[in-house]
Write a protein that holds these residues in place. Structure first.
Motif, PDB file in Angstrom:
ATOM      1  N   PRO A   1     -29.956  -4.341   1.613  1.00  0.00           N
ATOM      2  CA  PRO A   1     -28.621  -4.407   2.202  1.00  0.00           C
ATOM      3  C   PRO A   1     -28.445  -5.636   3.092  1.00  0.00           C
ATOM      4  O   PRO A   1     -27.381  -6.222   3.138  1.00  0.00           O
ATOM      5  CB  PRO A   1     -28.512  -3.120   3.003  1.00  0.00           C
ATOM      6  N   ALA A   2     -29.519  -6.010   3.837  1.00  0.00           N
ATOM      7  CA  ALA A   2     -29.509  -7.308   4.506  1.00  0.00           C
ATOM      8  C   ALA A   2     -28.427  -7.540   5.525  1.00  0.00           C
ATOM      9  O   ALA A   2     -27.611  -8.425   5.390  1.00  0.00           O
ATOM     10  CB  ALA A   2     -29.427  -8.402   3.451  1.00  0.00           C
ATOM     11  N   GLU A   3     -28.440  -6.757   6.565  1.00  0.00           N
ATOM     12  CA  GLU A   3     -27.445  -7.025   7.604  1.00  0.00           C
ATOM     13  C   GLU A   3     -27.821  -8.232   8.445  1.00  0.00           C
ATOM     14  O   GLU A   3     -27.116  -9.226   8.489  1.00  0.00           O
ATOM     15  CB  GLU A   3     -27.265  -5.795   8.497  1.00  0.00           C
ATOM     16  N   GLY A   4     -28.971  -8.154   9.126  1.00  0.00           N
ATOM     17  CA  GLY A   4     -29.370  -9.252   9.993  1.00  0.00           C
ATOM     18  C   GLY A   4     -29.767 -10.481   9.191  1.00  0.00           C
ATOM     19  O   GLY A   4     -29.873 -11.580   9.697  1.00  0.00           O
ATOM     20  N   LEU A   5     -29.984 -10.262   7.906  1.00  0.00           N
ATOM     21  CA  LEU A   5     -30.593 -11.258   7.052  1.00  0.00           C
ATOM     22  C   LEU A   5     -29.577 -12.145   6.355  1.00  0.00           C
ATOM     23  O   LEU A   5     -29.863 -13.272   6.015  1.00  0.00           O
ATOM     24  CB  LEU A   5     -31.403 -10.470   6.018  1.00  0.00           C
ATOM     25  N   SER A   6     -28.360 -11.611   6.148  1.00  0.00           N
ATOM     26  CA  SER A   6     -27.422 -12.296   5.267  1.00  0.00           C
ATOM     27  C   SER A   6     -27.106 -13.692   5.795  1.00  0.00           C
ATOM     28  O   SER A   6     -26.821 -14.592   5.017  1.00  0.00           O
ATOM     29  CB  SER A   6     -26.155 -11.477   5.089  1.00  0.00           C
TER      30      SER A   6
ATOM     31  N   ARG B   1     -19.101 -11.062   9.416  1.00  0.00           N
ATOM     32  CA  ARG B   1     -17.675 -11.263   9.652  1.00  0.00           C
ATOM     33  C   ARG B   1     -17.085 -12.165   8.588  1.00  0.00           C
ATOM     34  O   ARG B   1     -16.019 -11.916   8.054  1.00  0.00           O
ATOM     35  CB  ARG B   1     -17.462 -11.933  11.008  1.00  0.00           C
ATOM     36  N   ALA B   2     -17.824 -13.221   8.288  1.00  0.00           N
ATOM     37  CA  ALA B   2     -17.349 -14.152   7.272  1.00  0.00           C
ATOM     38  C   ALA B   2     -17.267 -13.441   5.928  1.00  0.00           C
ATOM     39  O   ALA B   2     -16.327 -13.633   5.160  1.00  0.00           O
ATOM     40  CB  ALA B   2     -18.295 -15.346   7.179  1.00  0.00           C
ATOM     41  N   GLU B   3     -18.244 -12.563   5.655  1.00  0.00           N
ATOM     42  CA  GLU B   3     -18.258 -11.851   4.384  1.00  0.00           C
ATOM     43  C   GLU B   3     -17.064 -10.925   4.277  1.00  0.00           C
ATOM     44  O   GLU B   3     -16.394 -10.870   3.250  1.00  0.00           O
ATOM     45  CB  GLU B   3     -19.574 -11.073   4.251  1.00  0.00           C
ATOM     46  N   VAL B   4     -16.759 -10.203   5.341  1.00  0.00           N
ATOM     47  CA  VAL B   4     -15.619  -9.288   5.310  1.00  0.00           C
ATOM     48  C   VAL B   4     -14.331 -10.062   5.075  1.00  0.00           C
ATOM     49  O   VAL B   4     -13.465  -9.649   4.302  1.00  0.00           O
ATOM     50  CB  VAL B   4     -15.543  -8.469   6.620  1.00  0.00           C
TER      51      VAL B   4
ATOM     52  N   ILE C   1     -20.197  -1.943   6.635  1.00  0.00           N
ATOM     53  CA  ILE C   1     -21.084  -3.105   6.685  1.00  0.00           C
ATOM     54  C   ILE C   1     -22.472  -2.651   6.276  1.00  0.00           C
ATOM     55  O   ILE C   1     -23.016  -1.733   6.883  1.00  0.00           O
ATOM     56  CB  ILE C   1     -21.049  -3.766   8.078  1.00  0.00           C
ATOM     57  N   THR C   2     -22.975  -3.223   5.224  1.00  0.00           N
ATOM     58  CA  THR C   2     -24.257  -2.831   4.630  1.00  0.00           C
ATOM     59  C   THR C   2     -24.417  -1.321   4.632  1.00  0.00           C
ATOM     60  O   THR C   2     -25.450  -0.788   4.965  1.00  0.00           O
ATOM     61  CB  THR C   2     -25.466  -3.456   5.348  1.00  0.00           C
ATOM     62  N   GLY C   3     -23.366  -0.632   4.275  1.00  0.00           N
ATOM     63  CA  GLY C   3     -23.476   0.808   4.065  1.00  0.00           C
ATOM     64  C   GLY C   3     -23.039   1.659   5.238  1.00  0.00           C
ATOM     65  O   GLY C   3     -22.704   2.808   5.073  1.00  0.00           O
TER      66      GLY C   3
ATOM     67  N   GLU D   1     -21.303 -18.539   4.632  1.00  0.00           N
ATOM     68  CA  GLU D   1     -22.013 -18.091   5.827  1.00  0.00           C
ATOM     69  C   GLU D   1     -23.084 -17.061   5.501  1.00  0.00           C
ATOM     70  O   GLU D   1     -23.812 -16.624   6.373  1.00  0.00           O
ATOM     71  CB  GLU D   1     -21.026 -17.457   6.814  1.00  0.00           C
ATOM     72  N   TYR D   2     -23.127 -16.610   4.267  1.00  0.00           N
ATOM     73  CA  TYR D   2     -24.005 -15.498   3.938  1.00  0.00           C
ATOM     74  C   TYR D   2     -24.493 -15.657   2.501  1.00  0.00           C
ATOM     75  O   TYR D   2     -23.859 -16.340   1.694  1.00  0.00           O
ATOM     76  CB  TYR D   2     -23.235 -14.172   4.038  1.00  0.00           C
ATOM     77  N   TYR D   3     -25.638 -15.043   2.213  1.00  0.00           N
ATOM     78  CA  TYR D   3     -26.045 -14.845   0.833  1.00  0.00           C
ATOM     79  C   TYR D   3     -25.529 -13.478   0.407  1.00  0.00           C
ATOM     80  O   TYR D   3     -25.505 -12.524   1.199  1.00  0.00           O
ATOM     81  CB  TYR D   3     -27.565 -14.874   0.699  1.00  0.00           C
ATOM     82  N   THR D   4     -25.170 -13.365  -0.853  1.00  0.00           N
ATOM     83  CA  THR D   4     -24.610 -12.113  -1.346  1.00  0.00           C
ATOM     84  C   THR D   4     -25.667 -11.016  -1.340  1.00  0.00           C
ATOM     85  O   THR D   4     -26.825 -11.229  -1.702  1.00  0.00           O
ATOM     86  CB  THR D   4     -24.037 -12.336  -2.768  1.00  0.00           C
ATOM     87  N   ASN D   5     -25.211  -9.852  -0.931  1.00  0.00           N
ATOM     88  CA  ASN D   5     -25.973  -8.624  -0.912  1.00  0.00           C
ATOM     89  C   ASN D   5     -26.689  -8.366  -2.257  1.00  0.00           C
ATOM     90  O   ASN D   5     -26.025  -8.253  -3.284  1.00  0.00           O
ATOM     91  CB  ASN D   5     -24.920  -7.540  -0.651  1.00  0.00           C
ATOM     92  N   SER D   6     -28.001  -8.283  -2.248  1.00  0.00           N
ATOM     93  CA  SER D   6     -28.822  -7.886  -3.395  1.00  0.00           C
ATOM     94  C   SER D   6     -28.286  -8.389  -4.739  1.00  0.00           C
ATOM     95  O   SER D   6     -28.118  -9.579  -4.921  1.00  0.00           O
ATOM     96  CB  SER D   6     -29.010  -6.363  -3.419  1.00  0.00           C
ATOM     97  N   PHE D   7     -27.977  -7.474  -5.663  1.00  0.00           N
ATOM     98  CA  PHE D   7     -27.494  -7.870  -6.988  1.00  0.00           C
ATOM     99  C   PHE D   7     -25.981  -7.842  -7.094  1.00  0.00           C
ATOM    100  O   PHE D   7     -25.423  -7.886  -8.195  1.00  0.00           O
ATOM    101  CB  PHE D   7     -28.104  -6.969  -8.077  1.00  0.00           C
TER     102      PHE D   7
END
Lengths: 192, 801
Positions: free
Chosen positions: B637-642, B791-794, B775-777, B663-669
């Motif tokens: 899920p990668a919250e702190g990681l994205s 935030r950027a992802e949302v 956010i990540t579930g 600003e982020y890498y996409t969540n998993s697959f």
């Protein structure tokens, strides 16, 4: 057909997931209209009925066709063709019009008398018609699928049968089996 | 001071300028320290350091030699001094010391000096990064400090939240420097991998699925006395909260209840019996029965159930007739009493169940765990028990959820997961189909429940009818624990969980592979091996823990096989039932980096994506066979990681379009949130990855508008997930609420309910609208607890339907 666009998985143009076709061109120009870019007759783009039908067949999630606009009744033969196909593949058909159903039915019979049966055919293919102009002063958020409270959900087959406007009622969703129907403690204490 | 005497013995007085050999030369008077301050220059510091270096290399009587070196350094410094006007820096002087050592033939000592310097530098860096982190926690407001918003459900403004961060930051640094293998620490620091919950590395495991029924059967202890077996649905619900909270104190991850409806059903049955007993006793007394024989009336009603079949109902009537016959009442009158008492008891049971569920939700949103900084990460699975009691539990829980908290707010916890299963609740005519529909209606308004799919082949494979512990359950944001390599006969959910997980930065490997897919696979294999190695290391540490380190999880027998162990026993053997998960992030960016398109854009990318995740799965399966441990492939899920990975990679490789330019890498697959795609297609393109990621997965669809006004559409999308073989899915939609008028729905700038604006500048009154997002579930109530990347992802999310 001249269309403003297509939304193959609309969830805001009638119940369920619907394939929505927005026709181009409308002369009503209701103040506060949601889609003013669909007013001009020369806006949007040309799209053939067979191409649209192909897209309908590809829309795996959709379970219904919505004809909206613009004013869909200005392009009755294209709309009727799409609606016929919708019924063939088991969908229902909803249509939005800025005119009242009474007006559309009179117009259809006048045109039919002149030998043009397209609008009558279109009306006969619609299951639910959301009718009437959007009136800004009667705007409401409380009514499903309608923007102002003068608009109605018309049960088209019943209306055509009876020759007068019959309002559509959504089917009751099954109530919970095994429920006693009592109002289970809504006013209960917050903490045990 | 010792230095004075030392140098006094050597015959040198302190200020360096007084050295006889240097009289008249331009020795610097001040030195620039690393932090920019200048201090008086002191030659004795050089002598002292060099002396230590000589001593370290075994040189006897080092002082004269050290003095010689000092003089050499001073000579070079004074030569430099004529050229430059600025005072020399500490590092500069140390460079000169190295050169002089070598030029005077002290090679060994020069080496010792260099090593010593390096150690000092590292120590300083460690300290300053820890100190910076702690300073940020103390002084920077959370809105400016990403570390504070690493986890959106922790209130880092609060004292306890800050204390938690203090501990967490210190533990992370300690673990990085003292505990982790240097290779693992370096890979984590450089952003090749991310070791999740690094702060807890030496302390505990991630999460657990709690079999509440087992706990309730005999009562349990939270450390200060035994809680007896509960006797009413209210106590069942209250103890469920306590069990979740207690277990949360022993673990850092989510706490899940795999069969909430089954666990609560006996509580409903007990409440029904107690209500029936008291009702029949009342009727007995009202009809003039002998108070001495009230116990007999109570006994008569003591096996009444919520929904008896025709035979049981007749038996019930007969027993009431027998009871009341001595009072001279006919059968008809007795039946009326039975009817009346039953109706009342059922109504009371329904009311009490509703209240119990209301309290359950309220408690899980208010009772704090982990130093008081956050509520437990709770989740409950339900939906397949068809008994009247369980159905009442689920109906009540859903109705409470739909109604919202005390002020109508959307509840953040527990995460609710409705388990969809054909023949039970999926199709019209199935006994719990009505509950499935209610679940859709509730989720369309409140974002929960999510939906898990028992019929997905990879979930169905484990199901043994009559064994609810083999029905699929998910924990919180996505974790899935089912197969059991260690003990295949116990491929169950109860008492098991994830031990730890570490994620691979896939996009970096792809960038480095420079479009060479084979090179990418090679480096991915190596990285997977490194992660497996690291997880095994961590397990070794975890395995040395004793039962007493987990007073509830192990002490109360929640974890599988922990029952019967003593406080001093180590937990290594029973931990083998848990999973070690290898996660990944940014499959979409990986594919773009490798072949120029992601799996939402081309079938070629979809195929390659399947090969990549498939390869990861093969490798984790093989590790499982080799070690007998439950390695799994996990869609992180990668919250702190994205944001962290992409920040490092952008610095290193620049902004590569479609790879590092956000600003982020996409969540998993997942297919990127910014990419326009139909809901149907998103679901069908993500579904195959669910089958591969046995450690956990979830797919989201972003739905336009207010789906509570179109529940049919909502249900249609959930059904499509089921039909496509999704394991776990959910539908996102905006849930806004105006705290002033209570309107719940979508609010842009103006509240549709009352026409109010929130923005002061636009003439509003400054009272903000509440905006709930997932956010990540996990649901989060205010956007300002999201970290920058999220935030950027949302903001980038596009609607699919």
């Amino acid at each position: 057909m001249r269309i403003a666009g297509v939304e193959p998985e609309s969830v805001v143009d009638g119940p369920g997931v619907r394939f929505a076709v927005f026709t181009q061109g409308c002369q009503l120009h209701c103040p506060g209209c949601q889609n003013p870019e669909t007013w001009a007759d020369d806006g949007g783009c040309e799209e053939s009925v067979p191409r649209l039908i192909e897209q309908m067949d590809d829309a795996v999630l959709a379970g219904g066709l919505t004809l909206s606009g613009g004013e869909a009744s200005r392009q009755p033969s294209g709309c009727a063709a799409l609606a016929r196909h919708a019924h063939r593949i088991g969908w229902d058909v909803w249509c939005w019009s800025g005119h009242t159903v009474e007006f559309l039915m009179r117009l259809a019979s006048v045109e039919q008398a002149k030998g043009d049966g397209a609008l009558a055919e279109m009306l006969s293919q619609i299951d639910v018609l959301v009718d009437g102009p959007f009136l800004l002063r009667r705007r409401t958020l409380g009514l499903a699928w309608r923007g102002s409270d003068n608009q109605r959900l018309i049960d088209m087959p019943a209306t055509l049968r009876k020759g007068r406007a019959v309002e559509w009622r959504p089917p009751e969703r099954a109530s919970l089996a095994g429920s006693s129907g009592g109002d289970a403690g809504r006013t209960g204490e917050w903490w045990v | 001071m010792t230095t004075t005497t030392e140098f006094g013995r050597s015959g040198i007085d302190r200020p360096a300028t007084s050295l006889p050999a240097l009289t008249g030369t331009a020795v610097p008077t001040r030195v620039r320290k690393r932090d920019g301050r200048t201090v008086p220059f002191a030659a004795d510091r050089i002598t002292r350091a060099v002396t230590r270096a000589f001593t370290a290399t075994g040189v006897q009587n080092p002082e004269p030699l050290a003095l010689q070196v000092t003089l050499g350094v001073l000579a070079r410094l004074s030569a430099q001094q004529t050229e430059q006007t600025e005072e020399p820096g500490v590092e500069e002087i140390q460079d000169i010391v190295e050169k002089v050592l070598m030029s005077q033939g002290h090679d060994e000592t020069a080496k010792a000096y260099i090593l010593y310097r390096q150690r000092r530098t590292m120590r300083r860096e460690e300290q300053s990064s820890l100190m910076t982190a702690l300073r940020d926690i103390t002084f920077a407001p959370a809105e400016d400090c990403d570390a504070k918003r690493e986890n959106a459900n922790i209130d880092a403004h609060s004292a306890m939240g800050s204390m938690l961060r203090f501990g967490s930051e210190s533990a992370k640094q300690f673990n990085m420097l003292q505990v982790l293998e240097p290779a693992h620490a370096a890979a984590h620091r450089d952003g090749d991998i991310h070791i999740h919950d690094l702060d807890f590395l030496t302390l505990t495991t991630t999460c657990c699925q709690i079999d509440l029924s087992r706990l309730f059967e005999h009562g349990f202890s939270t450390g200060h006395g035994i809680l007896r077996a509960p006797q009413s649905i209210g106590s069942y619900a209250a103890l469920a909260c306590i069990a979740i909270q207690s277990n949360q104190n022993d673990q850092h991850g989510g706490q899940a209840v795999p069969n909430f409806d089954r666990d609560m059903a006996p509580g409903v049955a007990k409440t029904m019996r107690s209500r029936a007993r008291s009702g029949l006793v009342q009727a007995w007394l009202l009809m003039g029965g002998d108070p001495e024989r009230a116990a007999e009336a109570a006994r008569t009603a003591s096996d009444w159930v919520l929904a008896p079949d025709a035979d049981a109902r007749q038996e019930e009537r007969n027993s009431v007739r027998t009871l009341f016959a001595p009072l001279g009442l006919g059968e008809l009158a007795c039946d009326r009493i039975d009817e009346r008492v039953r109706r009342q008891a059922v109504a009371e049971t329904e009311r009490l169940t509703y209240q119990a569920m209301e309290a359950f939700i309220a408690n899980l949103n208010t009772m704090n765990s982990r130093a008081g900084a956050q509520t437990p990460f709770s989740s409950v699975n339900y939906g397949t028990d068809t008994s009247a009691e369980a159905r009442l539990v689920v109906r009540s829980l859903l109705e409470c959820t739909e109604a919202g908290l005390g002020g109508g707010e959307t509840a953040i916890f527990p995460i609710q997961i409705f388990r969809v299963a054909e023949g039970v609740n999926y199709n019209p005519g199935d006994p719990n189909y009505d509950l499935f529909q209610l679940a859709c209606r509730t989720s369309a308004k409140r974002l929960f429940p999510n939906f898990s799919f028992q019929d997905a082949p990879f979930n169905a494979a484990y199901h043994r009818p009559g064994h609810p512990e083999t029905e699929i359950a998910y924990m919180g944001c996505r974790t899935r624990v089912m197969a059991n390599v260690h003990d295949p006969s116990r491929s169950i959910t109860y008492g098991r969980g994830n031990l730890s997980f570490t994620s691979i930065n896939l996009p970096r490997l792809a960038i480095q592979a420079d479009h060479d897919v084979d090179a990418f696979f090679t480096s991915m294999d190596a990285m997977t091996d490194l992660v497996i190695d690291q997880l095994l290391d961590r397990l070794k540490i975890q395995s040395q823990k004793k039962v007493r380190n987990f007073p509830f999880l192990m002490g109360q027998g929640v974890w599988i096989d922990s029952e019967g162990l003593d406080a001093g026993d180590t937990v290594g053997e029973i931990l083998k039932h848990g999973t070690l998960a290898v996660g990944f992030i940014g499959l979409a960016e990986t594919l773009v980096a490798l072949i120029g398109s992601h799996h939402g854009q081309s079938d070629e990318a979809l195929d390659l994506g399947m090969r990549i995740v498939g390869r990861l799965r093969e490798r984790t399966d093989r590790a499982g066979e080799e070690t007998g441990l439950n390695f799994s492939t996990f869609a992180t899920p990668a919250e702190g990681l994205s944001g962290r990975f992409v920040r490092i990679d952008r610095e290193r490789f620049g902004a590569i379009p479609g790879v590092t330019d956000r600003e982020y890498y996409t969540n998993s697959f997942h297919i990127p949130v910014y990419f326009p795609i139909s809901a149907a297609e998103k679901i069908s393109r993500e579904a195959p990855f669910h089958a591969l990621t046995n450690g956990g997965h979830i797919s989201y669809v972003e739905m336009d508008g207010d789906p509570s006004r179109n529940v049919e559409a909502f249900e249609r999308i959930v059904r499509h997930m089921h039909d496509c073989g999704i394991g776990y899915g959910s539908i996102n939609h905006p849930v806004d609420r105006d705290p002033v008028c209570g309107y719940n729905g979508i609010i842009d700038d103006v509240c549709p309910g009352c026409g109010r604006r929130e923005d002061l500048a636009a003439g509003g009154d400054g009272i903000g609208f509440e905006r709930i997002r997932r956010i990540t579930g996990y649901l989060v109530g205010t956007l300002d607890r999201f970290n920058d990347a999220k935030r950027a992802e949302v903001a980038d999310r596009v609607k699919h339907a």
